[in-house]
Design an enzyme around this catalytic site. Sequence first.
Site, PDB file in Angstrom:
ATOM      1  N   LYS A   1     -13.105  -9.878  -4.901  1.00 31.43           N
ATOM      2  CA  LYS A   1     -13.025  -8.888  -3.821  1.00 31.43           C
ATOM      3  C   LYS A   1     -13.563  -9.482  -2.521  1.00 31.43           C
ATOM      4  O   LYS A   1     -12.988  -9.301  -1.446  1.00 31.43           O
ATOM      5  CB  LYS A   1     -13.793  -7.616  -4.225  1.00 31.43           C
ATOM      6  CG  LYS A   1     -13.066  -6.837  -5.314  1.00 31.43           C
ATOM      7  CD  LYS A   1     -13.915  -5.766  -5.985  1.00 31.43           C
ATOM      8  CE  LYS A   1     -13.111  -5.161  -7.146  1.00 31.43           C
ATOM      9  NZ  LYS A   1     -13.891  -4.217  -7.949  1.00 31.43           N
TER      10      LYS A   1
ATOM     11  N   GLN B   1     -19.694  -1.634  -8.183  1.00 33.94           N
ATOM     12  CA  GLN B   1     -18.960  -2.173  -9.331  1.00 33.94           C
ATOM     13  C   GLN B   1     -19.421  -1.496 -10.626  1.00 33.94           C
ATOM     14  O   GLN B   1     -20.614  -1.459 -10.926  1.00 33.94           O
ATOM     15  CB  GLN B   1     -19.189  -3.693  -9.399  1.00 33.94           C
ATOM     16  CG  GLN B   1     -18.337  -4.402 -10.425  1.00 33.94           C
ATOM     17  CD  GLN B   1     -16.842  -4.366 -10.112  1.00 33.94           C
ATOM     18  OE1 GLN B   1     -16.426  -4.562  -8.986  1.00 33.94           O
ATOM     19  NE2 GLN B   1     -16.041  -4.076 -11.120  1.00 33.94           N
TER      20      GLN B   1
ATOM     21  N   ASP C   1     -12.679   3.255  -3.525  1.00 35.05           N
ATOM     22  CA  ASP C   1     -12.202   3.244  -4.915  1.00 35.05           C
ATOM     23  C   ASP C   1     -11.495   4.565  -5.255  1.00 35.05           C
ATOM     24  O   ASP C   1     -10.823   4.669  -6.277  1.00 35.05           O
ATOM     25  CB  ASP C   1     -13.396   3.089  -5.875  1.00 35.05           C
ATOM     26  CG  ASP C   1     -13.583   1.667  -6.358  1.00 35.05           C
ATOM     27  OD1 ASP C   1     -12.596   0.911  -6.350  1.00 35.05           O
ATOM     28  OD2 ASP C   1     -14.713   1.315  -6.758  1.00 35.05           O
TER      29      ASP C   1
END
Length: 284
Positions: A52, A96, A119
Amino acid sequence: MAKIIDGKVISAAVKEEVAKEVAELKAQGIIPGLAVIIVGDDPASRVYVNNKKKACEQLGMLSREYTMPAETTEEELLSLIKELNTDPEINGILCQLPLPSHLNEELVINTIIPEKDVDAFHPHNVGKIMIGNYDFLPCTPAGIMEMLKYENIDITGKECVVIGRSNIVGKPMSMLLLHKNGTVTVCHSRTKNLKEVCLRADILVAAVGRANFVTADMVKEGAVVIDVGINRLENGKLCGDVNFAEVEPKASYITPVPGGVGPMTIATLMKNTLTAAKKQNGAK
Ligand code: NDP
């Protein structure tokens, strides 16, 4: 013989578009910024976070990484998120998952403000996706929709079967297919006659987390097969949820692992960060 849907090629096309828009924003003095938080030392999470970060840098975005030890307290993590919520340089925040078990994932997700929730896991964004009026789409399902679009695969009226009902993949995937007029069935560990249900699928999405779970006898001739799974075998190799060697000859299209859905997930995250930056700065 199936056509292989190449996630590397399609994600590169998506990223190229994003990079162009990032350059335009930069000319207006706006640099999209993504903060990625990683708690603990899960090796798979480490790889995802590095990818990422690399993508952000490649596209000219600001990337900030926060590595926290496994014993980080909930208070410490929430306090960092609250700080980032008001940080003007940061447009997107991603924590994460999975988190160490003493941390409450739901609370963490709910603490990221919806505007920076790139997200699309916050209940506010999940609700908007359900209605079909959203700002961000969850990265993996949206990446898959992009692949289907790129290959001109029509979803309207198709039998779509999704194996897996997680909040991250299975549930939003089924919703996006529904929005595109698919007839959607969602399967899970309690589904009876899984093989028969899968055999109905024109489009089969496997998001189970078990290596080689989908075998040729579960796939209709000519089906489109999307493999979301990322499983590490004992020999260290990555492997999907679909038994590729068996299924590929029967499918019309299939995604490989690696090089399929994975790169699309990251490309969509970049797109979401760009969208967040534009919205937060009132840019078009
Ligand atoms: P989860 O473990 O959260 O969900 C797995 C789902 O599979 C559950 O709904 C579970 O059912 C279902 N399942 C498990 N066993 C069976 C079975 N025997 N028959 C039918 N259904 C079953 O996983 P995720 O959704 O988070 O991830 C799925 C996979 O995708 C993993 O390999 C993950 O690493 C990968 N992944 C890949 C990404 C990418 O970018 N390519 C991004 C995100 C995930 P139940 O709900 O009943 O337990």
